[in-house]
Design a protein around this motif. Sequence first.
Motif, mmCIF file in Angstrom:
data_model
loop_
_atom_site.group_PDB
_atom_site.id
_atom_site.type_symbol
_atom_site.label_atom_id
_atom_site.label_comp_id
_atom_site.label_asym_id
_atom_site.label_seq_id
_atom_site.Cartn_x
_atom_site.Cartn_y
_atom_site.Cartn_z
ATOM 1 N N ALA A 13 38.679 -5.307 6.766
ATOM 2 C CA ALA A 13 38.387 -4.275 7.774
ATOM 3 C C ALA A 13 38.957 -2.938 7.332
ATOM 4 N N LYS A 14 38.292 -1.874 7.755
ATOM 5 C CA LYS A 14 38.777 -0.522 7.489
ATOM 6 C C LYS A 14 38.541 0.353 8.703
ATOM 7 N N ARG A 15 39.603 0.977 9.158
ATOM 8 C CA ARG A 15 39.534 1.867 10.315
ATOM 9 C C ARG A 15 39.861 3.288 9.879
ATOM 10 N N PHE A 16 39.070 4.238 10.341
ATOM 11 C CA PHE A 16 39.359 5.655 10.160
ATOM 12 C C PHE A 16 39.631 6.227 11.544
ATOM 13 N N GLY A 17 40.869 6.543 11.819
ATOM 14 C CA GLY A 17 41.236 6.975 13.167
ATOM 15 C C GLY A 17 41.065 5.820 14.129
ATOM 16 N N THR A 18 40.240 6.023 15.136
ATOM 17 C CA THR A 18 39.996 4.959 16.113
ATOM 18 C C THR A 18 38.706 4.185 15.823
ATOM 19 N N GLN A 19 37.971 4.608 14.782
ATOM 20 C CA GLN A 19 36.673 4.008 14.491
ATOM 21 C C GLN A 19 36.772 3.037 13.315
ATOM 22 N N PHE A 20 36.206 1.847 13.490
ATOM 23 C CA PHE A 20 36.139 0.872 12.408
ATOM 24 C C PHE A 20 34.847 1.077 11.629
ATOM 25 N N ALA A 21 34.985 1.362 10.316
ATOM 26 C CA ALA A 21 33.816 1.457 9.435
ATOM 27 C C ALA A 21 33.394 0.073 8.969
ATOM 28 N N GLY A 42 25.769 4.481 7.173
ATOM 29 C CA GLY A 42 26.820 4.251 8.150
ATOM 30 C C GLY A 42 27.072 2.793 8.465
ATOM 31 N N SER A 43 26.468 1.889 7.697
ATOM 32 C CA SER A 43 26.633 0.458 7.974
ATOM 33 C C SER A 43 27.918 -0.120 7.393
ATOM 34 N N GLY A 44 28.564 0.621 6.480
ATOM 35 C CA GLY A 44 29.812 0.139 5.881
ATOM 36 C C GLY A 44 29.680 -0.296 4.431
ATOM 37 N N LYS A 45 28.517 -0.084 3.813
ATOM 38 C CA LYS A 45 28.296 -0.527 2.437
ATOM 39 C C LYS A 45 29.268 0.139 1.461
ATOM 40 N N SER A 46 29.295 1.473 1.463
ATOM 41 C CA SER A 46 30.130 2.200 0.505
ATOM 42 C C SER A 46 31.613 1.959 0.761
ATOM 43 N N THR A 47 31.999 1.916 2.025
ATOM 44 C CA THR A 47 33.403 1.663 2.356
ATOM 45 C C THR A 47 33.845 0.302 1.844
ATOM 46 N N THR A 48 32.995 -0.697 2.000
ATOM 47 C CA THR A 48 33.325 -2.040 1.513
ATOM 48 C C THR A 48 33.476 -2.048 0.002
ATOM 49 N N ILE A 49 32.558 -1.418 -0.711
ATOM 50 C CA ILE A 49 32.646 -1.368 -2.170
ATOM 51 C C ILE A 49 33.939 -0.687 -2.612
ATOM 52 N N ARG A 50 34.309 0.383 -1.957
ATOM 53 C CA ARG A 50 35.521 1.116 -2.346
ATOM 54 C C ARG A 50 36.781 0.303 -2.076
ATOM 55 N N MET A 51 36.756 -0.528 -1.038
ATOM 56 C CA MET A 51 37.901 -1.428 -0.818
ATOM 57 C C MET A 51 37.957 -2.519 -1.865
ATOM 58 N N LEU A 52 36.799 -3.036 -2.259
ATOM 59 C CA LEU A 52 36.768 -4.122 -3.231
ATOM 60 C C LEU A 52 37.295 -3.695 -4.597
ATOM 61 N N CYS A 53 37.093 -2.425 -4.957
ATOM 62 C CA CYS A 53 37.558 -1.988 -6.271
ATOM 63 C C CYS A 53 38.913 -1.282 -6.211
ATOM 64 N N GLY A 54 39.520 -1.213 -5.030
ATOM 65 C CA GLY A 54 40.862 -0.658 -4.920
ATOM 66 C C GLY A 54 40.923 0.831 -4.675
ATOM 67 N N LEU A 55 39.786 1.489 -4.480
ATOM 68 C CA LEU A 55 39.794 2.920 -4.203
ATOM 69 C C LEU A 55 40.208 3.220 -2.766
ATOM 70 N N LEU A 56 40.018 2.274 -1.863
ATOM 71 C CA LEU A 56 40.447 2.400 -0.473
ATOM 72 C C LEU A 56 41.329 1.216 -0.112
ATOM 73 N N ARG A 57 42.396 1.472 0.604
ATOM 74 C CA ARG A 57 43.259 0.390 1.072
ATOM 75 C C ARG A 57 42.728 -0.142 2.397
ATOM 76 N N PRO A 58 42.498 -1.456 2.500
ATOM 77 C CA PRO A 58 41.991 -2.016 3.761
ATOM 78 C C PRO A 58 42.993 -1.841 4.902
ATOM 79 N N THR A 59 42.464 -1.703 6.106
ATOM 80 C CA THR A 59 43.326 -1.717 7.284
ATOM 81 C C THR A 59 43.874 -3.125 7.503
#
Length: 319
Positions: A13-21, A42-59
């Motif tokens: 899961a990834k949250r930006f502020g109060t919104q879950f992407a 806005g479905s979460g495709k890019s956010t998921t990919i960025r978490m999988l490769c370590g560019l984004l830290r999951p919530t």
Amino acid sequence: MTADIAIRARGLAKRFGTQFAVKGIDLEIPRAQIYGFLGPNGSGKSTTIRMLCGLLRPTSGTVNVLGSEVPRDAEIVRRKLGYMTQRFSLWDDLTVRENLEFMANVFGLARPAARERIVLRMREYDLGALMTQRAGTLSGGQKQRLALAAATLHEPDLLLLDEPTSAVDPQSRRDFWESLFVIVARGTTILVSTHYMDEAERCHRLAILDLGNIVAEGTPQQLMSDIEANVIEIMSEDTVAARKAITGVAGLESAAQLGTRLRVMMHKSVTSPQQVLAARLREAGVAAQLQATTASLEDVFVAATRLRRAAAQAAGAPA
């Protein structure tokens, strides 16, 4: 983690502020296959990919990529993957050769190996005549081939492609996908996000994302055969009257016009849907021919996203 799984995520899961992407998804992506993410913007495709490769830290949630935990072992994982985005991310003022030489240096390739790989990619992606041309002057398809060559110079175990064909013509898209199957045949796992139905149908397996959720998953063939709807095509010279006639029929899920045809989805709970529609058209005095047909991936996409949301809203539940 079993040897035949390249990526496993649990409760990601990834949250930006109060919104879950991304809202706590589970994933298992087999090795040496093309796995697709299909979904609207806005479905979460890019956010998921960025978490999988370590560019984004999951919530929250856990990710294992190629036997390493992410984000803890993100640097280890990055050395094993290639990443290509929808936006050209190489250097416009460098030549094709200079871009490849720079990326070979970034990947830490020794000079003999770098020279060999550059020659190989130049031949593989038809870049030979372009090697002294500045990247900024290339066409969309040429930039795409250069970006793929650069992303695969180090022969990654995992290739992540985030809507890589959004700015190229149909022939370039087709050639690009032929290249992907060659890469997979060498043992690389590919995760690609797309909003093109024909591309999604080329994937070995597919996840449909909507509003941060995985709403359907399986092979394209499984998804099309398991859809909870019957698909009927209505051929009529007056499609406007035909659409008006069937509006309000119990179990009608959607009706999309394709030239002189209406492609209608009826819920599987409806007994004899073709007869139900034919009777309504006769009552309205609309001349038409009806034919049952198989579901397409676009039908699956509509059922899994727009219709699912509408059903959830009607039931008063969150989508």
